[in-house]
Design a protein around this motif. Structure first.
Motif, mmCIF file in Angstrom:
data_model
loop_
_atom_site.group_PDB
_atom_site.id
_atom_site.type_symbol
_atom_site.label_atom_id
_atom_site.label_comp_id
_atom_site.label_asym_id
_atom_site.label_seq_id
_atom_site.Cartn_x
_atom_site.Cartn_y
_atom_site.Cartn_z
ATOM 1 N N ALA A 103 0.636 -1.321 0.173
ATOM 2 C CA ALA A 103 0.062 0.122 0.052
ATOM 3 C C ALA A 103 0.786 1.461 0.325
ATOM 4 C CB ALA A 103 -0.735 -0.075 1.126
ATOM 5 N N THR A 104 1.825 1.335 0.630
ATOM 6 C CA THR A 104 2.671 2.558 0.824
ATOM 7 C C THR A 104 3.484 2.782 -0.401
ATOM 8 O OG1 THR A 104 4.464 1.203 2.142
ATOM 9 C CG2 THR A 104 2.762 2.490 3.462
ATOM 10 N N HIS A 105 4.238 1.480 -0.958
ATOM 11 C CA HIS A 105 5.036 1.909 -2.225
ATOM 12 C C HIS A 105 3.913 2.066 -3.239
ATOM 13 C CE1 HIS A 105 8.071 -1.225 -0.434
ATOM 14 N NE2 HIS A 105 8.230 0.080 0.109
ATOM 15 N N PHE A 112 1.875 9.987 -3.837
ATOM 16 C CA PHE A 112 1.558 10.202 -2.430
ATOM 17 C C PHE A 112 2.331 9.789 -1.328
ATOM 18 C CE2 PHE A 112 -2.232 9.976 -5.153
ATOM 19 C CZ PHE A 112 -2.916 11.338 -4.886
ATOM 20 N N SER A 113 3.164 10.603 -1.052
ATOM 21 C CA SER A 113 4.316 10.145 0.034
ATOM 22 C C SER A 113 3.738 9.887 1.472
ATOM 23 C CB SER A 113 5.709 10.838 -0.161
ATOM 24 O OG SER A 113 5.351 12.111 0.030
ATOM 25 N N ARG A 114 4.324 9.139 2.251
ATOM 26 C CA ARG A 114 4.234 9.200 3.622
ATOM 27 C C ARG A 114 2.630 8.491 3.882
ATOM 28 N NH1 ARG A 114 6.991 13.677 3.059
ATOM 29 N NH2 ARG A 114 5.113 14.953 2.944
ATOM 30 N N HIS A 175 -5.989 -9.214 -12.458
ATOM 31 C CA HIS A 175 -5.044 -9.725 -11.229
ATOM 32 C C HIS A 175 -3.721 -8.832 -11.179
ATOM 33 C CE1 HIS A 175 -3.498 -12.479 -8.348
ATOM 34 N NE2 HIS A 175 -2.402 -12.535 -9.155
ATOM 35 N N GLY A 176 -3.480 -8.259 -10.177
ATOM 36 C CA GLY A 176 -2.325 -7.341 -9.831
ATOM 37 C C GLY A 176 -2.331 -6.153 -9.874
ATOM 38 N N ASP A 177 -3.353 -5.586 -10.527
ATOM 39 C CA ASP A 177 -3.587 -4.047 -10.900
ATOM 40 C C ASP A 177 -4.125 -3.352 -9.602
ATOM 41 O OD1 ASP A 177 -3.114 -4.543 -13.673
ATOM 42 O OD2 ASP A 177 -5.272 -4.516 -13.977
ATOM 43 N N VAL A 178 -3.338 -2.292 -9.533
ATOM 44 C CA VAL A 178 -3.591 -1.229 -8.437
ATOM 45 C C VAL A 178 -3.876 -0.034 -8.928
ATOM 46 C CG1 VAL A 178 -2.477 -0.302 -6.304
ATOM 47 C CG2 VAL A 178 -1.947 -2.639 -7.019
ATOM 48 N N VAL A 179 -5.405 0.443 -8.319
ATOM 49 C CA VAL A 179 -5.697 1.907 -8.492
ATOM 50 C C VAL A 179 -5.563 2.673 -7.308
ATOM 51 C CG1 VAL A 179 -7.400 3.326 -9.283
ATOM 52 C CG2 VAL A 179 -7.307 1.026 -10.054
ATOM 53 N N VAL A 180 -4.914 3.896 -7.448
ATOM 54 C CA VAL A 180 -4.656 4.877 -6.465
ATOM 55 C C VAL A 180 -5.423 6.184 -6.855
ATOM 56 C CG1 VAL A 180 -2.846 6.127 -5.062
ATOM 57 C CG2 VAL A 180 -2.404 3.956 -5.812
ATOM 58 N N TRP A 181 -6.209 6.731 -5.747
ATOM 59 C CA TRP A 181 -6.813 8.004 -6.085
ATOM 60 C C TRP A 181 -6.822 8.823 -4.915
ATOM 61 C CZ3 TRP A 181 -9.454 3.319 -5.974
ATOM 62 C CH2 TRP A 181 -10.711 3.513 -5.251
#
Length: 216
Positions: A103-105, A112-114, A175-181
């Motif tokens: 999640a952090t990586h 989005f750091s930290r 499988h393996g995809d990540v979405v960040v918003w």
């Protein structure tokens, strides 16, 4: 969208901006798939999937569980986060280290750091399961992003705007995809179309989804 989006798993990483503040990381979690699924199995042993009910009393089609200091809960009292699993009266299982690192990586890769989540909502989609358009707005700090990890069967993810009137984009997730918003996209409406029949060699006929938040 063409059907070849769903042929096999995401084996190569790529990055696509869905909107300002929203990024799709293709195949980002694939390298950790076995560690993630092993940790998931341990969490579910402690906090089994259940079909929560909406405030109106209707059962959700998606099986749900949680891990982390806080867990998302829905019942006749409303939507909220709590530190205790209502089924066991015990604290939710802690976030596995492999979950936390992923999640952090992913958040950092998306800008989005930290980001340090304290909640992971685990959804289990089975054929026919869906999630209607909604906003994630039960968290205290909207300055923190959402990180959503797809495992198992492919699905069509809906990603809209800040109001229901904005047409939602249809995005094939594998499988393996990540979405960040986050940022200007943090309160975007999103959902999942009904999961189609299929079989994944690691998880069978289902799609586990991990959604990381900073809830407290």
């Amino acid at each position: 969208m063409t059907m070849d989006l769903f042929d096999g798993a995401s084996t190569l990483e790529s990055q696509e901006q869905l909107a300002p503040g929203a990024v799709l990381l293709r195949g980002f979690a694939a390298a950790d798939e076995r560690e993630l699924l092993s940790a998931l199995a341990e969490v579910i042993t402690q906090a089994p999937f259940r079909h929560m009910r909406t405030p109106g009393g209707l059962p959700m089609s998606v099986g749900m569980s949680n891990c982390g200091a806080l867990g998302w809960i829905s019942d006749r009292a409303g939507y909220r986060y709590g530190p205790v699993d209502p089924l066991s009266s015990q604290p939710w299982p802690p976030l596995p280290e492999v979950f936390l690192q992923l999640a952090t990586h992913a958040a950092e890769r998306a800008g989005f750091s930290r980001f340090v989540p304290d909640a992971c909502l685990i959804n289990r989609y089975e054929p026919g399961s869906r999630l209607s358009l909604h906003q994630d707005k039960n968290e205290r700090d909207f300055g923190q992003p959402i990180v959503s990890v797809s495992l198992g069967l492919p699905v069509v993810f809906l990603f809209g705007g800040l109001s229901r009137s904005v047409p939602a984009r249809r995005i094939g997730l594998m499988h393996g995809d990540v979405v960040v918003w986050g940022g200007p996209a943090r309160l975007s409406y999103h959902g999942v179309l009904p999961l189609k029949e299929g079989f994944h060699p690691l998880v069978g006929s289902q799609r586990p989804n991990l959604t990381f938040r900073k809830a407290g």
